[in-house]
Design a protein around this motif. Sequence first.
Motif, PDB file in Angstrom:
ATOM      1  N   THR A  10       0.845  -1.186   0.000  1.00  0.00           N
ATOM      2  CA  THR A  10       0.000   0.000   0.000  1.00  0.00           C
ATOM      3  C   THR A  10       0.882   1.238   0.000  1.00  0.00           C
ATOM      4  O   THR A  10       2.011   1.218   0.441  1.00  0.00           O
ATOM      5  N   ARG A  11       0.372   2.303  -0.539  1.00  0.00           N
ATOM      6  CA  ARG A  11       1.097   3.566  -0.480  1.00  0.00           C
ATOM      7  C   ARG A  11       0.107   4.628  -0.046  1.00  0.00           C
ATOM      8  O   ARG A  11      -1.058   4.571  -0.433  1.00  0.00           O
ATOM      9  N   GLY A 220       6.102   5.544   0.617  1.00  0.00           N
ATOM     10  CA  GLY A 220       4.903   5.964   1.342  1.00  0.00           C
ATOM     11  C   GLY A 220       4.764   5.313   2.710  1.00  0.00           C
ATOM     12  O   GLY A 220       4.300   5.938   3.667  1.00  0.00           O
ATOM     13  N   LYS A 221       5.174   4.058   2.810  1.00  0.00           N
ATOM     14  CA  LYS A 221       5.059   3.353   4.084  1.00  0.00           C
ATOM     15  C   LYS A 221       5.998   3.956   5.127  1.00  0.00           C
ATOM     16  O   LYS A 221       5.693   3.980   6.314  1.00  0.00           O
ATOM     17  N   ILE A 222       7.153   4.411   4.664  1.00  0.00           N
ATOM     18  CA  ILE A 222       8.118   5.045   5.571  1.00  0.00           C
ATOM     19  C   ILE A 222       7.568   6.389   6.032  1.00  0.00           C
ATOM     20  O   ILE A 222       7.636   6.738   7.216  1.00  0.00           O
ATOM     21  N   GLU A 223       6.979   7.133   5.082  1.00  0.00           N
ATOM     22  CA  GLU A 223       6.424   8.441   5.434  1.00  0.00           C
ATOM     23  C   GLU A 223       5.302   8.301   6.464  1.00  0.00           C
ATOM     24  O   GLU A 223       5.165   9.124   7.372  1.00  0.00           O
ATOM     25  N   MET A 224       4.538   7.235   6.326  1.00  0.00           N
ATOM     26  CA  MET A 224       3.445   7.010   7.269  1.00  0.00           C
ATOM     27  C   MET A 224       3.979   6.805   8.689  1.00  0.00           C
ATOM     28  O   MET A 224       3.448   7.364   9.657  1.00  0.00           O
ATOM     29  N   GLN A 225       5.047   6.022   8.824  1.00  0.00           N
ATOM     30  CA  GLN A 225       5.651   5.794  10.149  1.00  0.00           C
ATOM     31  C   GLN A 225       6.229   7.087  10.707  1.00  0.00           C
ATOM     32  O   GLN A 225       6.146   7.356  11.905  1.00  0.00           O
ATOM     33  N   ASP A 247      14.963   4.307  12.082  1.00  0.00           N
ATOM     34  CA  ASP A 247      14.513   5.687  12.256  1.00  0.00           C
ATOM     35  C   ASP A 247      13.782   6.149  10.986  1.00  0.00           C
ATOM     36  O   ASP A 247      14.397   6.330   9.933  1.00  0.00           O
ATOM     37  N   ALA A 248      12.472   6.338  11.111  1.00  0.00           N
ATOM     38  CA  ALA A 248      11.657   6.672   9.936  1.00  0.00           C
ATOM     39  C   ALA A 248      12.086   7.994   9.305  1.00  0.00           C
ATOM     40  O   ALA A 248      12.106   8.128   8.077  1.00  0.00           O
ATOM     41  N   PHE A 252      13.466   8.413   5.580  1.00  0.00           N
ATOM     42  CA  PHE A 252      12.737   9.245   4.624  1.00  0.00           C
ATOM     43  C   PHE A 252      13.673  10.261   3.966  1.00  0.00           C
ATOM     44  O   PHE A 252      13.632  10.470   2.757  1.00  0.00           O
ATOM     45  N   GLU A 253      14.534  10.858   4.781  1.00  0.00           N
ATOM     46  CA  GLU A 253      15.487  11.849   4.263  1.00  0.00           C
ATOM     47  C   GLU A 253      16.507  11.199   3.323  1.00  0.00           C
ATOM     48  O   GLU A 253      16.881  11.766   2.301  1.00  0.00           O
TER      49      GLU A 253
END
Lengths: 393, 393
Positions: A10-11, A220-225, A247-248, A252-253
Motif C-alpha cells: 500500500t502507499r 509511502g510506508k516510511i512516510e506514514m511511520q 529511524d523513519a 525518509f530523508e
Amino acid sequence: MPLHCLIRQTRIILAPTRKSTGTHIVRRLLSQGKMEEKLVAVIEAKRFVRDCFLAAKVKEENSQAMADLLIEADFRGHFSHGMNRLEMYINDLDKKTTNGNIEPLIMNETPATAWIDGRHGLGVVVGNFCMDLAIRKAKAVGVGWTCAKGSNHYGIASWYTLRAMKEGLIGISMTNTSPLMSPTRSKEAALGTNPLSLGAPAANDDSFILDMATTSVAVGKIEMQKRKNEPIPMGWAQDPSGHATTDASVAFETGCLMPLGGEEVTSGYKGYGLGALVEIMCGIMSGSNYASNIRKWTHAGADQLANLGQCFIAVDPNCFAPGFEDRLGDFNQLLRNLPPSDPEKPVLVAGDPEKAHMAKVEQAGGINYHENQLKTCADLAERLKIKPIQFTK
Amino acid sequence: MPLHCLIRQTRIILAPTRKSTGTHIVRRLLSQGKMEEKLVAVIEAKRFVRDCFLAAKVKEENSQAMADLLIEADFRGHFSHGMNRLEMYINDLDKKTTNGNIEPLIMNETPATAWIDGRHGLGVVVGNFCMDLAIRKAKAVGVGWTCAKGSNHYGIASWYTLRAMKEGLIGISMTNTSPLMSPTRSKEAALGTNPLSLGAPAANDDSFILDMATTSVAVGKIEMQKRKNEPIPMGWAQDPSGHATTDASVAFETGCLMPLGGEEVTSGYKGYGLGALVEIMCGIMSGSNYASNIRKWTHAGADQLANLGQCFIAVDPNCFAPGFEDRLGDFNQLLRNLPPSDPEKPVLVAGDPEKAHMAKVEQAGGINYHENQLKTCADLAERLKIKPIQFTK
C-alpha cells in the motif's frame, strides 16, 4: 488506507508539496471539517481524468486510456498509482517530456517478439500497444514477447497482465523506474522499485494476480511511520552510511529503499537480483535509459525525458497441459485453506485484497478518495478549466 | 563453506543420517585427523559420478550428463546441489522412482512452445532436452518456452540458463520442489524452495546469472546456527504456531521456512507470491504434481514418484535493441562501482561469487570436498563396486 493490502504494497496518498491554490468547494468542506473521504462514482472519476487529459490536448482515445488505467488502480485499492499521479502526468505533458498524441513504432519483429519505440508517448499507450501485440503473437505461436524503449510511467503493472487474462492467456509485465533502491552493500540507490506482475486466469472467475515492487516497501510506508513518529522495521530502508535503519525520519530523508529481503543476512541480495532482472528485461533489452541514468519523477513533473524500458509477455496456457484454469483454481483453494497462524487472518492468494477492495467499491457505489486527493483534483479542475469532480455523497 | 556466497544461498553439506559403512581409506584418514577437506580434480570428480550412474545401469550419455551437472554445481560453489546429492539420485534409481534410461516425449508443440512428458527420467535428461528445444525455438522465432511434467530434481537451475547463454541467448529456468515453505499467514508448509534462474551474456566474457530460491534461506543455514548454538534472524523460519522464531533448534524441528522477505511486515507475501509464480509456471502449467502434493525427498530416496514440473525459456536478445551484451556489461560495471557501505565488501552482481569460486578451483587444481562428503563417496564406491574417488593431494 481503505484496505490493508496484503499482496500489493500500500502507499499513502502524498499531499502535493507545492503551494496549493485550492477551490471554493474544497475550502468550504475543509473549513467545515466535513471532509475526510468522499465517495466518487467510478464513471465520474473516469470522466474527470479523461477531461483533464483532453484539456491537456491529448486526443480522445488516449485520454480515455489514461482514465481507464488510473481509475482501475483506485478501483483495485492501489491509490498510489491512480488519481494520485494524475497531476504528474499532466505536468509531464505540459513540460513536453511526454507526447500525448504520438503512436508507438515497431522497430523489429519476429513471429514471437517485437521491439518497440514508444517515442516518449504516454506509458499506457505504449503499454496497451505492446501487450496487445504480445497477445496476438501468443495466439499465433504460443508466446508473444514485446519490449519497449522510449516509454513513460505506465501505471499499475497488472493493468497489462489483466489485458492478457481477458483473452485467456497468462500475462507478464515489468517496468524499470527511477532509482530509489540500494543494491545490497551499496550506500547509494541505483535501481528503481522495478515492479513485476504475473496474472493468470483460473476456473470459476478466480485468478492469480501478482503485482509487486522488488523493493521491500514503498517510500509511502516510511512516510506514514514518520508521521506517526514510530520506528520502521529493520530491512525497509538505509541510513546515509548505507546501513539499515529503524529511524523513519532518517530513512525518509535518505531515500534509499532496501530490496525485498532487506539486509544481506535475510537474503536482500535476492531482492536486489530480482530488481536487476527486471532492469535487464526492460532497460537493457529495449535500449532505453536504465539504472541510475533514469531521471527522478516528482509531482512537479520532470524536464528530462523518462525514456523508460518495459517488457510485456503473453503465454497461451493451452499450449501446455490441458486444464490449466481448473488446476490453478484448485491451487488457489489449497492455499486459501491452509491453517492460519492467526484465525483472524486467513491465508490469501495474490489478487485477493484487490478483489475485496473492488467488492467494497461496488457495494458503496463509488471510490472513497482522501481529502488531500480531492484538493489536488479541485486545483487541477481550476487550472485546466474543466468541470470539478462530483461526489456521490 | 569455501566461499561466502552472496547471490546464491549457501548450504552446508549434510552428513548422511543412515549408519555409515565407510571405507578403509577414509577411516584411516579420519583416524589420523588429517581429513577436513581434500582436493579432487574436476575431471576425477566427474569420472566418479559417471561411474556411479553407470554402475546403477544408467546409459553412458545420461551418466555423463549427471556428472557434468553435479560437478558444475560443486565447481561453482553450490555444494548442496552437487556431489552432496549423488546418493539421493542413486537411491531413487534403486527404488525405480527415477528411470535412468528413458527419453522425454513432446506432447504438444507450437513454433514458440512445447509441452513435454519427462516420463520420470533423470531431471538433467529432461532439463537438457527442454532447454535445447527452447534454444532451437528461440533461434527460429525469437522465444522458446518449454514446460515439462514427470521430471525429477534437476540440480542447479542455472545449469540450464548457462546452456542458453552459450548460444548467445537469455535463459530462464524454474522448478517446483517438495513443500518446505509456509505461505504468509500459514502454519504449514505448502510450497517448495521453488528456485528460479535467469542468465544473460554480457560483453568481455561478463554475465549476469541469478539463481535463487524464493525462500528466505535454505534449511542448511538453520542447521548451521543450531550446531553453533546461535539464534537465527527473524524472518528465516517459523515455529509450530506459525510465527517467526529466532530459536534455531525450534526452526530446524518445525521445518517451515519463510518466504523471501520474511514476515508480513517486511513483505514476505512478495516472496510467497514469487514462490507461487514459480509453481504456476511449473506445476500448474505442466500438469505435474504441485504444492503440498509433491513428495518429500530424503537421502534415503523416495518410494513415490516425484513428478516435478519445470519451465525453460530461451529468448534471443538480438530480436530487440542491438548491443544487448555491451549494455549489460555497462550495467554490471555500474553496479560493481557503487560506493560500498563497508569498504571491505564491494557491491557484487549475480554470478560474481560463483566466478570467484571457479577461479579458486582452477588455481587449486581441483575442488575441495569436506570429509563428510568424501565419506559418503567412499561408501558409494564400496556399495556400487567402483573405483573410489582419487585425491589430488
